[in-house]
Design a protein around this motif. Structure first.
Motif, PDB file in Angstrom:
ATOM      1  N   ALA A   1       7.151   9.814 -13.035  1.00 24.21           N
ATOM      2  CA  ALA A   1       5.937  10.020 -13.828  1.00 24.21           C
ATOM      3  C   ALA A   1       6.150  11.101 -14.881  1.00 24.21           C
ATOM      4  O   ALA A   1       5.746  10.943 -16.044  1.00 24.21           O
ATOM      5  CB  ALA A   1       4.773  10.375 -12.916  1.00 24.21           C
ATOM      6  N   ASN A   2       6.811  12.196 -14.488  1.00 24.78           N
ATOM      7  CA  ASN A   2       7.077  13.274 -15.443  1.00 24.78           C
ATOM      8  C   ASN A   2       8.002  12.814 -16.564  1.00 24.78           C
ATOM      9  O   ASN A   2       7.805  13.180 -17.723  1.00 24.78           O
ATOM     10  CB  ASN A   2       7.686  14.478 -14.728  1.00 24.78           C
ATOM     11  CG  ASN A   2       6.674  15.219 -13.886  1.00 24.78           C
ATOM     12  OD1 ASN A   2       5.462  15.089 -14.084  1.00 24.78           O
ATOM     13  ND2 ASN A   2       7.149  15.968 -12.914  1.00 24.78           N
TER      14      ASN A   2
ATOM     15  N   LEU B   1       0.817  -1.210   0.000  1.00 25.88           N
ATOM     16  CA  LEU B   1       0.000   0.000   0.000  1.00 25.88           C
ATOM     17  C   LEU B   1       0.850   1.259   0.000  1.00 25.88           C
ATOM     18  O   LEU B   1       0.372   2.338  -0.323  1.00 25.88           O
ATOM     19  CB  LEU B   1      -0.931  -0.007   1.224  1.00 25.88           C
ATOM     20  CG  LEU B   1      -1.954  -1.148   1.253  1.00 25.88           C
ATOM     21  CD1 LEU B   1      -2.750  -1.084   2.549  1.00 25.88           C
ATOM     22  CD2 LEU B   1      -2.865  -1.078   0.050  1.00 25.88           C
ATOM     23  N   GLU B   2       2.122   1.134   0.363  1.00 28.55           N
ATOM     24  CA  GLU B   2       3.009   2.297   0.388  1.00 28.55           C
ATOM     25  C   GLU B   2       3.802   2.466  -0.903  1.00 28.55           C
ATOM     26  O   GLU B   2       4.607   3.377  -1.016  1.00 28.55           O
ATOM     27  CB  GLU B   2       3.969   2.185   1.573  1.00 28.55           C
ATOM     28  CG  GLU B   2       3.264   2.259   2.900  1.00 28.55           C
ATOM     29  CD  GLU B   2       4.229   2.121   4.071  1.00 28.55           C
ATOM     30  OE1 GLU B   2       5.453   2.117   3.843  1.00 28.55           O
ATOM     31  OE2 GLU B   2       3.744   2.028   5.202  1.00 28.55           O
ATOM     32  N   TRP B   3       3.613   1.547  -1.862  1.00 27.23           N
ATOM     33  CA  TRP B   3       4.323   1.673  -3.132  1.00 27.23           C
ATOM     34  C   TRP B   3       3.751   2.846  -3.906  1.00 27.23           C
ATOM     35  O   TRP B   3       2.544   2.953  -4.103  1.00 27.23           O
ATOM     36  CB  TRP B   3       4.176   0.423  -3.971  1.00 27.23           C
ATOM     37  CG  TRP B   3       4.882  -0.776  -3.431  1.00 27.23           C
ATOM     38  CD1 TRP B   3       5.768  -0.825  -2.409  1.00 27.23           C
ATOM     39  CD2 TRP B   3       4.743  -2.105  -3.910  1.00 27.23           C
ATOM     40  NE1 TRP B   3       6.193  -2.106  -2.222  1.00 27.23           N
ATOM     41  CE2 TRP B   3       5.589  -2.921  -3.130  1.00 27.23           C
ATOM     42  CE3 TRP B   3       4.006  -2.697  -4.914  1.00 27.23           C
ATOM     43  CZ2 TRP B   3       5.710  -4.277  -3.309  1.00 27.23           C
ATOM     44  CZ3 TRP B   3       4.116  -4.049  -5.104  1.00 27.23           C
ATOM     45  CH2 TRP B   3       4.969  -4.835  -4.317  1.00 27.23           C
ATOM     46  N   GLN B   4       4.625   3.710  -4.358  1.00 24.12           N
ATOM     47  CA  GLN B   4       4.198   4.854  -5.145  1.00 24.12           C
ATOM     48  C   GLN B   4       5.260   5.141  -6.192  1.00 24.12           C
ATOM     49  O   GLN B   4       6.440   4.893  -5.974  1.00 24.12           O
ATOM     50  CB  GLN B   4       4.017   6.095  -4.273  1.00 24.12           C
ATOM     51  CG  GLN B   4       2.840   6.029  -3.351  1.00 24.12           C
ATOM     52  CD  GLN B   4       2.678   7.325  -2.580  1.00 24.12           C
ATOM     53  OE1 GLN B   4       3.410   8.273  -2.782  1.00 24.12           O
ATOM     54  NE2 GLN B   4       1.697   7.363  -1.695  1.00 24.12           N
TER      55      GLN B   4
END
Length: 172
Positions: free
Chosen positions: A80-81, A71-74
């Motif tokens: 992303a940019n 759940l902490e994977w981001q």
């Protein structure tokens, strides 16, 4: 010849083999099972989700703390940019080439684009798109092998040494 260059060439060969194996599995799934790429992606996510759920239940049952909380994977904002920027640059470059070819200012580019599109059209009539994509992937892997072959060829005498320490070329 340093050990790092041998490890680097092995790493490149390993990457190419990994890409070729994954591509072969995708080709099998899409061509022989007559499934779509969306079906493949869904199957992969279902397997990953079920595997993580089973591991989570096992860890909880055995009172082992989960090493990484999914759940902490981001994805970072910078990553992303950079992905979006790469995609925008690729689409922009393709649009620019097609615009120049369509206006007729560069006759050579126009004929190159027409020939490439005609070849793709003929290939599309003869074989499925998945087969063309797989052939492209195989050619890309061959290119990766060729790129790493220079470092492999410099380490080849080490592999070709005979039992008495002489190379295979001097034995002939």
């Amino acid at each position: 010849m340093g050990c790092s260059s041998i490890n680097s060439s092995r790493s490149e060969v390993g990457k190419a083999l990994g890409v070729l194996i994954c591509g072969s599995l995708v080709y099998y799934h899409c061509a022989y099972r007559n499934s779509s790429l969306l079906s493949l992606i869904s199957d992969v996510f279902i397997v990953l989700l079920c595997s993580l759920a089973i591991l989570g239940l096992l860890f909880r049952q055995m009172n082992i703390s989960v090493p990484v909380d999914p759940l902490e994977w981001q994805i970072s904002q910078e990553t992303a940019n950079s992905i979006v920027a790469w995609l925008a640059n690729t689409v922009g470059a393709a649009e620019s080439v097609l615009r120049v070819a369509a206006t007729g200012h560069d006759k050579r580019l126009f004929f190159k684009v027409v020939v490439c599109l005609y070849i793709l059209s003929v290939l599309g009539r003869m074989v499925s798109g998945v087969t063309v994509a797989y052939a492209g992937l195989c050619l890309f892997c061959l290119y990766m092998f060729a790129e790493s072959s220079q470092s492999i060829s410099t380490s080849a005498p080490w592999f070709l040494r005979g039992r008495n320490g002489s190379t295979a070329e001097s034995d002939v």
